[in-house]
Scaffold this active site. Structure first.
Site, mmCIF file in Angstrom:
data_model
loop_
_atom_site.group_PDB
_atom_site.id
_atom_site.type_symbol
_atom_site.label_atom_id
_atom_site.label_comp_id
_atom_site.label_asym_id
_atom_site.label_seq_id
_atom_site.Cartn_x
_atom_site.Cartn_y
_atom_site.Cartn_z
ATOM 1 N N CYS A 2 0.859 -1.169 0.000
ATOM 2 C CA CYS A 2 0.000 0.000 0.000
ATOM 3 C C CYS A 2 0.901 1.226 0.000
ATOM 4 O O CYS A 2 2.005 1.204 0.545
ATOM 5 C CB CYS A 2 -0.931 0.088 1.199
ATOM 6 S SG CYS A 2 -2.023 -1.324 1.389
ATOM 7 N N ARG A 27 3.393 0.013 -5.276
ATOM 8 C CA ARG A 27 3.247 -0.592 -3.952
ATOM 9 C C ARG A 27 1.927 -1.343 -3.799
ATOM 10 O O ARG A 27 1.695 -2.012 -2.773
ATOM 11 C CB ARG A 27 3.324 0.485 -2.863
ATOM 12 C CG ARG A 27 4.607 1.270 -2.851
ATOM 13 C CD ARG A 27 4.559 2.314 -1.771
ATOM 14 N NE ARG A 27 4.508 1.730 -0.464
ATOM 15 C CZ ARG A 27 5.556 1.328 0.227
ATOM 16 N NH1 ARG A 27 6.759 1.450 -0.283
ATOM 17 N NH2 ARG A 27 5.420 0.805 1.423
ATOM 18 N N TRP A 71 -2.964 -2.608 -1.636
ATOM 19 C CA TRP A 71 -2.674 -4.002 -1.940
ATOM 20 C C TRP A 71 -3.352 -4.790 -0.823
ATOM 21 O O TRP A 71 -2.925 -4.726 0.320
ATOM 22 C CB TRP A 71 -1.170 -4.241 -1.943
ATOM 23 C CG TRP A 71 -0.771 -5.634 -2.319
ATOM 24 C CD1 TRP A 71 -0.597 -6.125 -3.577
ATOM 25 C CD2 TRP A 71 -0.461 -6.709 -1.427
ATOM 26 N NE1 TRP A 71 -0.216 -7.440 -3.515
ATOM 27 C CE2 TRP A 71 -0.124 -7.820 -2.212
ATOM 28 C CE3 TRP A 71 -0.459 -6.843 -0.045
ATOM 29 C CZ2 TRP A 71 0.223 -9.052 -1.660
ATOM 30 C CZ3 TRP A 71 -0.114 -8.061 0.518
ATOM 31 C CH2 TRP A 71 0.231 -9.154 -0.298
ATOM 32 N N ASN A 97 -0.912 2.106 6.099
ATOM 33 C CA ASN A 97 -0.141 1.027 5.474
ATOM 34 C C ASN A 97 0.432 0.180 6.603
ATOM 35 O O ASN A 97 1.001 0.729 7.540
ATOM 36 C CB ASN A 97 0.972 1.646 4.621
ATOM 37 C CG ASN A 97 1.990 0.633 4.125
ATOM 38 O OD1 ASN A 97 3.147 0.945 3.971
ATOM 39 N ND2 ASN A 97 1.565 -0.581 3.880
ATOM 40 N N GLY A 98 0.237 -1.127 6.515
ATOM 41 C CA GLY A 98 0.745 -2.006 7.581
ATOM 42 C C GLY A 98 -0.359 -2.964 7.999
ATOM 43 O O GLY A 98 -1.354 -3.129 7.299
ATOM 44 N N GLU A 466 15.166 -18.017 -10.821
ATOM 45 C CA GLU A 466 14.856 -16.621 -11.122
ATOM 46 C C GLU A 466 14.152 -16.501 -12.483
ATOM 47 O O GLU A 466 13.192 -15.723 -12.631
ATOM 48 C CB GLU A 466 16.154 -15.793 -11.081
ATOM 49 C CG GLU A 466 16.010 -14.330 -11.416
ATOM 50 C CD GLU A 466 15.028 -13.555 -10.545
ATOM 51 O OE1 GLU A 466 14.573 -14.068 -9.517
ATOM 52 O OE2 GLU A 466 14.706 -12.419 -10.930
ATOM 53 N N LYS A 470 10.455 -14.917 -12.862
ATOM 54 C CA LYS A 470 10.177 -13.782 -13.755
ATOM 55 C C LYS A 470 9.036 -14.145 -14.703
ATOM 56 O O LYS A 470 8.126 -13.360 -14.913
ATOM 57 C CB LYS A 470 11.418 -13.421 -14.596
ATOM 58 C CG LYS A 470 12.495 -12.619 -13.876
ATOM 59 C CD LYS A 470 12.184 -11.172 -13.785
ATOM 60 C CE LYS A 470 12.205 -10.559 -12.438
ATOM 61 N NZ LYS A 470 12.314 -11.095 -11.208
ATOM 62 N N GLU A 473 5.629 -14.395 -12.820
ATOM 63 C CA GLU A 473 5.066 -13.181 -12.223
ATOM 64 C C GLU A 473 4.590 -12.175 -13.267
ATOM 65 O O GLU A 473 3.625 -11.470 -13.020
ATOM 66 C CB GLU A 473 5.990 -12.543 -11.181
ATOM 67 C CG GLU A 473 7.288 -11.969 -11.666
ATOM 68 C CD GLU A 473 8.160 -11.427 -10.517
ATOM 69 O OE1 GLU A 473 7.646 -11.042 -9.463
ATOM 70 O OE2 GLU A 473 9.397 -11.378 -10.715
ATOM 71 N N HIS A 489 13.425 -37.354 -10.657
ATOM 72 C CA HIS A 489 12.805 -37.756 -9.386
ATOM 73 C C HIS A 489 11.374 -37.237 -9.262
ATOM 74 O O HIS A 489 10.936 -36.892 -8.177
ATOM 75 C CB HIS A 489 13.662 -37.268 -8.217
ATOM 76 C CG HIS A 489 15.044 -37.826 -8.243
ATOM 77 N ND1 HIS A 489 15.304 -39.171 -8.126
ATOM 78 C CD2 HIS A 489 16.252 -37.233 -8.420
ATOM 79 C CE1 HIS A 489 16.608 -39.381 -8.216
ATOM 80 N NE2 HIS A 489 17.208 -38.222 -8.408
ATOM 81 N N LYS A 588 5.539 -4.215 -5.228
ATOM 82 C CA LYS A 588 6.993 -4.163 -5.223
ATOM 83 C C LYS A 588 7.566 -4.278 -3.826
ATOM 84 O O LYS A 588 8.577 -4.915 -3.595
ATOM 85 C CB LYS A 588 7.459 -2.859 -5.859
ATOM 86 C CG LYS A 588 8.964 -2.764 -5.926
ATOM 87 C CD LYS A 588 9.429 -2.235 -7.235
ATOM 88 C CE LYS A 588 10.877 -2.554 -7.472
ATOM 89 N NZ LYS A 588 11.089 -3.883 -8.020
HETATM 90 C C1 G6P Z 1 8.342 -8.441 -3.773
HETATM 91 C C2 G6P Z 1 8.805 -8.014 -5.144
HETATM 92 C C3 G6P Z 1 9.973 -8.880 -5.602
HETATM 93 C C4 G6P Z 1 11.091 -8.826 -4.573
HETATM 94 C C5 G6P Z 1 10.587 -9.235 -3.187
HETATM 95 C C6 G6P Z 1 11.641 -8.965 -2.118
HETATM 96 O O1 G6P Z 1 7.753 -9.694 -3.834
HETATM 97 O O2 G6P Z 1 7.733 -8.102 -6.064
HETATM 98 O O3 G6P Z 1 10.456 -8.411 -6.845
HETATM 99 O O4 G6P Z 1 12.123 -9.670 -4.965
HETATM 100 O O5 G6P Z 1 9.439 -8.453 -2.841
HETATM 101 O O6 G6P Z 1 11.820 -7.593 -2.035
HETATM 102 P P1 G6P Z 1 13.113 -6.873 -1.466
HETATM 103 O O7 G6P Z 1 12.778 -5.416 -1.560
HETATM 104 O O8 G6P Z 1 13.233 -7.324 -0.031
HETATM 105 O O9 G6P Z 1 14.268 -7.274 -2.278
#
Ligand code: G6P
Length: 593
Positions: A2, A27, A71, A97-98, A466, A470, A473, A489, A588
C-alpha cells in the site's frame, strides 16, 4: 504494501495527491482513494487504479488531503475496503499502510461503544479509535489511540477543523517531503520528487504534526530532530524514458548499474575492493532474503564458498522467522532491494536478538533495513519501479561478487583475474541487450504455452529459479525450476511436447551432466531452448533452439544468463498483453508479514 500520501499547503491538494499516488502504484494497485478537506472532508475511493479514480472525481477544492493506493491484506479489493477510512462523525479520515494485529479486539470494543464499521479492513479501527479519544486536541487523540495499537503502521490522519496532518510510523515506511510553505508525506520518495528533493525519514515510534510551514516530530522521549536529506536522483530517473515499460528500461540500465555498483567499491586502477565496512569477526555467514533477492542469496552462497571459503547458509526470511535456527559466530546478511520487506526486517531483528552482527545489502538509502542492521552495503541501482526486480537483482549479484572478493582466500593472480573479468561485465551485458531482437522471438514462442520448465546446475540453478519466477510473475505462465539432475525424481512425469524446457548449459564443470539431462528431456519430446556459450559448438545437436550468450568466466555466468531470462519473460508477457510493470496480485514492496 500500500502507498499513502498527504499534502498540506497553499495549492489544491487533489491533483497533488493523485500525482503522488500514481508514483506509488508500484506498492499496490487494486483500489485507491483520496480525502480532501474542503468545508467538510470529501472522501472518494473505488476499486481499480488511480487513473480510473481520477476520471470519476469531482473537482474538490481544499488545501489539505490524504490518499491511498491499496494491496489487499484484510478484505478483498472493494469500494468499502478502499482507504481513506472515516469515523462515525465524518470528521476524522485515515490512510494506513501495515497490519494492525489486534484490530479485532479493538473493533469489538469500539462496536460495543456504538461505532459502526463499513469495511473488512484492520485499518478502519484507526479513525474510530482516534474519534473515541478525541476531545478537541487531534495530536493527543492520535497519541492516545496509538497506545492501544499493536502491529505495523504508517498513518496519515486528516481531521475537520484542523489545519494539520498527523502522521505516525511503526515498522512501515514514511517520509516527509519538505517544501516552502507546503509539506508532503508519503510512503516512499518517488511520490515526493515532483515537488521536492528534501526529505525527512521518520523512525519507528515517531509521531509527527505537519502544518504548511512546520514539521514537528516526537517519540517517547519527547520532541526529536531528524535530519533533512537531499535526494540525489530526479524524477527523470524514475520515468520510462521512451521505453514501453519500466521493466524494459530497467533491464537496459543494467550495464550502467553494474558500473555504478562496481565504481562505488572497486578502485578504478588497482585490483582493490573496499566496501567501507567495519571488520566483523565471524565463522560462517547466513544470507537472508525474499523473492528475487533470495535468488541473489543463492548465488552468493556459491561465490562466498568458492572465493572466500566461508561456510554459508541461505534462508528465506519468512521461514527463518519461524525456525529454531542455531546461530553461532554467524555474520547475518539481509539482501533486500527495498529495505522494507517486513519478513526480512523481522529476520534481521531476530538475528540481532540472537547476538549476531548484521549487514543489510540494499538499494534504498534510509530504508528500515539500514536502520535495523549494524552496517549497510548500498547497491547502486537507483530507483526500480517495475514490480519484477531486474536491475536491483543484477546489482545485488555484483555486491555479492564484491563481498566474496573482499574476503577472498585465493592466490593474488586468480583474485586479480576475477576482478579483471568483473570489470568486463557491463560490456558483456550490453552485447546481450544488443541482441535483444533475437531473444524476443523466443519470448514470443514461450507465450503460446501454459507451462514451462527451467533447469540448470551449480551456480546457475538459482538462475533457473529466477527465470521461472520472472516468467510466472509477469506473463502468468506456470513455470517450474529444477536442478537438472532432479527432473528424474518426479518432474519428468510432467514433460510432454507441450512443455518447453529452458536449459542453461553453462560452460563450466556441470556441462557434461547438463548435456545428459538435456538428452533425457528430449527423450520425453519436450522442446528445449538452451542458453549456451557463444563458443559452444556441440549444443545445437541436442536441442531445438539455442540462445548464445557471450563467453565469461563460469563464476560470472549468472549475470549474463539472468539478463537473457529477464528478456524472455518480458517478451512472453508483452505478447500475452500482460500488465508488465504491475502484475496482478503483486506489489513491489511487501511491508506485511
Ligand atoms: C516483492 C517483489 C519482488 C522482490 C521481493 C523482495 O515480492 O515483487 O520483486 O524480490 O518483494 O523484495 P526486497 O525489496 O526485499 O528485495
Amino acid at each position: 504494501m500500500c502507498g499513502i500520501v498527504g499534502y498540506i499547503g497553499d495549492r489544491d491538494a487533489q491533483p497533488i495527491l493523485l500525482q503522488s499516488l500514481r508514483r506509488l502504484e508500484y506498492r499496490g494497485y487494486d483500489s485507491c482513494g483520496i480525502a480532501v478537506l474542503a468545508s467538510t472532508i470529501k472522501v472518494h475511493k473505488d476499486v481499480g487504479r488511480v487513473e480510473q479514480l481520477e476520471k470519476a472525481l469531482p473537482r474538490n477544492k481544499g488545501k489539505l488531503g490524504i490518499g491511498h493506493t491499496r494491496w489487499a491484506t484484510h478484505g478483498k479489493p472493494s469500494k468499502s475496503n478502499a482507504h481513506p477510512h472515516i469515523d462515525c462523525s465524518g470528521k476524522i479520515a485515515v490512510v494506513h499502510n501495515g497490519v494492525i494485529d489486534n484490530f479485532q479486539q479493538l473493533r469489538d470494543k469500539l462496536t460495543q461503544e456504538g461505532h459502526r464499521f463499513h469495511s473488512d479492513t484492520d485499518s478502519e479501527v484507526m479513525p474510530h479509535l482516534i474519534e473515541s479519544y478525541y476531545q478537541g486536541d487531534l495530536e493527543q487523540a492520535v497519541r492516545r489511540a496509538l497506545v492501544d495499537v499493536h502491529g505495523s503502521y504508517s498513518l496519515i490522519v486528516l481531521a475537520a477543523n484542523h489545519k494539520e496532518l498527523l502522521v505516525a510510523r511503526n515498522e512501515s515506511p514514511l517520509v516527509v517531503g519538505v517544501g516552502d510553505g507546503e509539506n508532503f508525506v508519503a510512503s516512499d520518495v518517488p511520490a515526493l520528487l515532483d515537488y521536492t528533493d528534501r526529505v525527512i525519514y521518520l523512525e519507528d515510534g515517531d509521531v509527527g504534526v505537519i502544518t504548511d510551514d512546520e514539521i514537528r516530530l516526537f517519540n517517547q522521549a519527547g520532541e526529536v530532530r531528524r535530519e533533512t536529506n537531499v535526494i540525489p536522483w530526479t524524477m527523470e530517473d524514475a520515468q520510462k524514458g521512451g521505453y514501453d515499460h519500466f521493466m524494459l528500461k530497467e533491464i537496459h540500465e543494467q550495464p550502467r548499474v553494474i558500473r555504478d555498483t562496481l565504481g562505488g567499491y572497486l578502485s578504478a586502477i588497482e585490483p582493490e575492493v573496499d566496501l567501507g565496512l567495519e571488520s566483523t569477526e565471524f565463522e560462517d555467514i547466513l544470507l537472508l532474503a525474499c523473492g528475487t533477492s533470495y535468488h541473489a542469496g543463492l548465488v552468493g552462497r556459491y561465490l562466498l564458498e568458492k572465493v572466500a571459503r566461508i561456510p554459508v547458509r541461505v534462508e528465506i526470511a519468512s521461514e527463518f522467522n519461524h525456525s529454531n535456527a542455531v546461530l553461532g559466530k554467524t555474520w547475518v546478511i539481509g539482501i533486500t532491494q527495498s529495505g522494507e520487506t517486513a519478513d526480512l526486517l523481522g529476520a534481521i531483528k531476530k538475528a540481532k536478538q540472537m547476538g549476531c552482527k548484521t549487514l543489510a545489502i540494499t538499494n534504498c538509502v534510509g530504508s528500515s533495513a539500514t536502520r535495523i542492521a549494524d552496517q549497510t552495503f548500498y547497491i547502486r541501482a537507483q530507483p526500480e519501479i517495475g514490480v519484477a526486480a531486474t536491475k536491483s537483482f543484477i546489482a545485488q549479484l555484483i555486491a555479492l561478487y564484491l563481498l566474496a572478493l573482499s574476503q577472498a582466500k585465493m592466490d593474488i593472480k586468480s583474485r586479480e583475474g576475477l576482478i579483471r573479468e568483473l570489470r568486463l561485465l557491463p560490456d558483456k551485458v550490453q552485447l546481450i541487450l544488443d541482441g535483444e531482437d533475437g531473444i524476443s522471438k523466443y519470448g514470443k514462442y514461450l507465450s503460446t504455452y501454459d507451462n514451462a520448465f527451467f533447469v540448470a546446475r551449480g551456480i546457475n540453478f538459482p538462475m533457473a529459479l529466477e527465470g521461472a519466477l520472472k516468467l510466472k510473475e509477469i506473463s502468468y505462465i506456470h513455470a517450474e525450476a529444477y536442478p537438472a539432475g532432479e527432473l528424474k525424481h518426479g518432474p519428468f512425469a510432467l514433460l510432454t511436447p507441450d512443455t518447453p524446457v529452458i536449459a542453461i548449459a553453462a560452460g563450466d564443470d556441470t556441462y557434461e551432466a547438463m548435456l545428459t539431462n538435456i538428452k533425457e528431456i528430449k527423450a520425453r519430446e519436450s522442446p528445449v531452448i538452451a542458453l549456451a556459450d557463444e563458443a559452444d559448438e556441440d549444443i545445437d545437436k541436442f536441442v531445438d533452439y539455442v540462445i548464445r550468450v557471450p563467453s565469461v568466466a563460469p563464476i560470472f555466468s549468472p549475470v549474463i544468463n539472468s539478463v537473457v531470462l529477464q528478456l524472455l519473460a518480458y517478451y512472453a508477457a508483452k505478447e500475452r498483453g500482460c500488465s508488465i510493470d504491475m502484475p496482478r496480485n503483486l506489489a513491489k514492496s511487501v511491508t506485511v508479514k
